[in-house]
Design an enzyme around this catalytic site. Structure first.
Site, PDB file in Angstrom:
ATOM      1  N   LYS A 141       0.846  -1.201   0.000  1.00 11.83           N
ATOM      2  CA  LYS A 141       0.000   0.000   0.000  1.00 11.83           C
ATOM      3  C   LYS A 141       0.883   1.254   0.000  1.00 11.83           C
ATOM      4  O   LYS A 141       0.600   2.229  -0.700  1.00 11.83           O
ATOM      5  CB  LYS A 141      -0.947  -0.030   1.208  1.00 11.83           C
ATOM      6  CG  LYS A 141      -2.054  -1.064   1.024  1.00 11.83           C
ATOM      7  CD  LYS A 141      -2.845  -1.379   2.277  1.00 11.83           C
ATOM      8  CE  LYS A 141      -3.771  -2.569   1.972  1.00 11.83           C
ATOM      9  NZ  LYS A 141      -4.525  -3.040   3.124  1.00 11.83           N
TER      10      LYS A 141
ATOM     11  N   GLN B 131      -5.195  -1.960   9.328  1.00 14.11           N
ATOM     12  CA  GLN B 131      -4.996  -3.275   8.700  1.00 14.11           C
ATOM     13  C   GLN B 131      -5.561  -4.386   9.598  1.00 14.11           C
ATOM     14  O   GLN B 131      -5.268  -4.444  10.781  1.00 14.11           O
ATOM     15  CB  GLN B 131      -3.487  -3.486   8.460  1.00 14.11           C
ATOM     16  CG  GLN B 131      -3.149  -4.751   7.717  1.00 14.11           C
ATOM     17  CD  GLN B 131      -3.643  -4.753   6.266  1.00 14.11           C
ATOM     18  OE1 GLN B 131      -3.512  -3.783   5.551  1.00 14.11           O
ATOM     19  NE2 GLN B 131      -4.238  -5.863   5.840  1.00 14.11           N
TER      20      GLN B 131
ATOM     21  N   ASP C  88     -11.483   2.010   3.369  1.00 13.96           N
ATOM     22  CA  ASP C  88     -11.732   0.572   3.189  1.00 13.96           C
ATOM     23  C   ASP C  88     -13.228   0.284   3.035  1.00 13.96           C
ATOM     24  O   ASP C  88     -13.620  -0.837   2.720  1.00 13.96           O
ATOM     25  CB  ASP C  88     -11.212  -0.203   4.415  1.00 13.96           C
ATOM     26  CG  ASP C  88      -9.906  -0.932   4.139  1.00 13.96           C
ATOM     27  OD1 ASP C  88      -9.624  -1.191   2.950  1.00 13.96           O
ATOM     28  OD2 ASP C  88      -9.186  -1.245   5.101  1.00 13.96           O
TER      29      ASP C  88
END
Ligand code: NAD
Length: 283
Positions: free
Chosen positions: A52, A96, A119
């Site tokens: 990322k 994450q 997300d």
């Protein structure tokens, strides 16, 4: 003859589009910024976070990385997220997963401001996806839709069978495919006659998390196969949920692992970061 849809190639095109947008932002004095939080030592998560970061560099997005030790308390994580929520220079926040067991995932995900939730895991954003009116794309499913679009594949009236019903992949995938007028079946660990159902599919999306779960006898001739799985095979190598070598000849299109859905997920994250910057700066 089948065709491999390369996530590497399609994601590059998406990231180039994002990079162009970033240049436009910067010309207006705005620097899009993504904050990524990693708690603990999960090796796969470390790889994802690193990928990322690289994608941010490629696109010109400023990336902030918070690598916290396994023993970080929930209160400490909450404090960090609240700080990032209140920092107007940070457009997107990503925590994450998975989080260590002593931290409640739901509490943490619900805390990220919906307009910074790149997300698309916050219930408010999930609800928007459900009604087909959303800002943030669910990263993996949207990446898959982009791959299909790159080959001009229409889902209208196709039977799409998704194996897996997770909140991250299976369920939002079903919503995006329904929006494109597909007939969607979602299978899971309690599905009876799985093989017969998958065999009816025009499009198979495998998101199970089991190496080579989809075998050639489950695939209809000419089916499109999308492999979401990221597993380690017995040989220690990365492999998907689809037995690629056995299934490819029966398919019309197939995605590889690695180099398939994975890079698309990250490209969509970059796209979402730009969307976040747009919402926060332009309303
Ligand atoms: P998950 O573990 O949350 O869900 C797995 C799903 O598979 C569950 O819904 C379960 O019901 C179903 N399942 C398990 N065993 C089954 C069986 N025998 N028959 C039918 N269904 C069964 O997984 P997830 O988070 O959706 O991830 C799935 C896979 O995709 C994993 O390998 C993960 O690493 C990978 N993944 C890849 C990306 C990417 O960007 N490529 C993104 C997310 C997840």
């Amino acid at each position: 003859m089948y065709k491999i849809i390369s996530g590497k190639e399609v994601s590059l095109a998406v990231k180039e589009r994002v990079a162009e947008k970033v240049r436009e932002f910067k010309a207006e004095g705005i620097e899009p910024c993504l904050a990524v939080i990693l708690v603990g030592e999960d090796p796969a998560s470390k790889v994802y976070v690193n990928n990322k970061k690289k994608a941010c560099e490629f696109c010109g997005i400023r990336s902030l990385e918070y690598v916290l030790p396994e023993e970080t308390t929930q209160d400490e994580l909450v404090e960090l997220i609240e700080k990032l929520n209140g920092d107007s220079s940070v457009n997107g926040i990503l925590c994450q997963l998975p989080l260590p067991k002593h931290i409640d995932e739901k509490t943490v995900l619900n805390l990220i401001k919906p307009e910074k939730d790149v997300d698309a895991f916050h219930p408010e954003n999930v609800g928007h996806i459900m009604i087909g009116d959303f800002n943030f794309l669910p990263c993996t499913p949207a990446g898959i839709m982009e791959m299909l679009k790159s080959e001009n594949i229409s889902l209208d009236s196709k039977h799409c069978v998704i194996i897996g019903r997770s909140n991250i992949v299976g369920k939002p995938m079903a919503m995006l495919m329904l929006k494109e007028n597909a007939t969607v079946t979602v299978c899971h660990s309690h599905t009876a006659n799985l093989k017969e159902i998958v065999k009816q599919a025009d499009v198979i999306v495998a998101a199970v998390g089991r190496p080579r779960f989809v075998t050639a006898d489950m695939v209809k001739d000419g089916a499109i196969i999308i492999d979401v799985g990221i597993n380690r095979g017995e040989d220690g190598k990365l492999c998907g949920d689809v037995d690629f070598d056995a299934c490819c000849e029966k398919s019309s299109y197939i995605t590889p692992v690695p180099g398939g859905v994975g890079p698309m997920t990250i490209a969509t994250l970059m796209q979402n970061t730009i969307t976040a910057a747009e919402i926060q700066n332009k309303g």
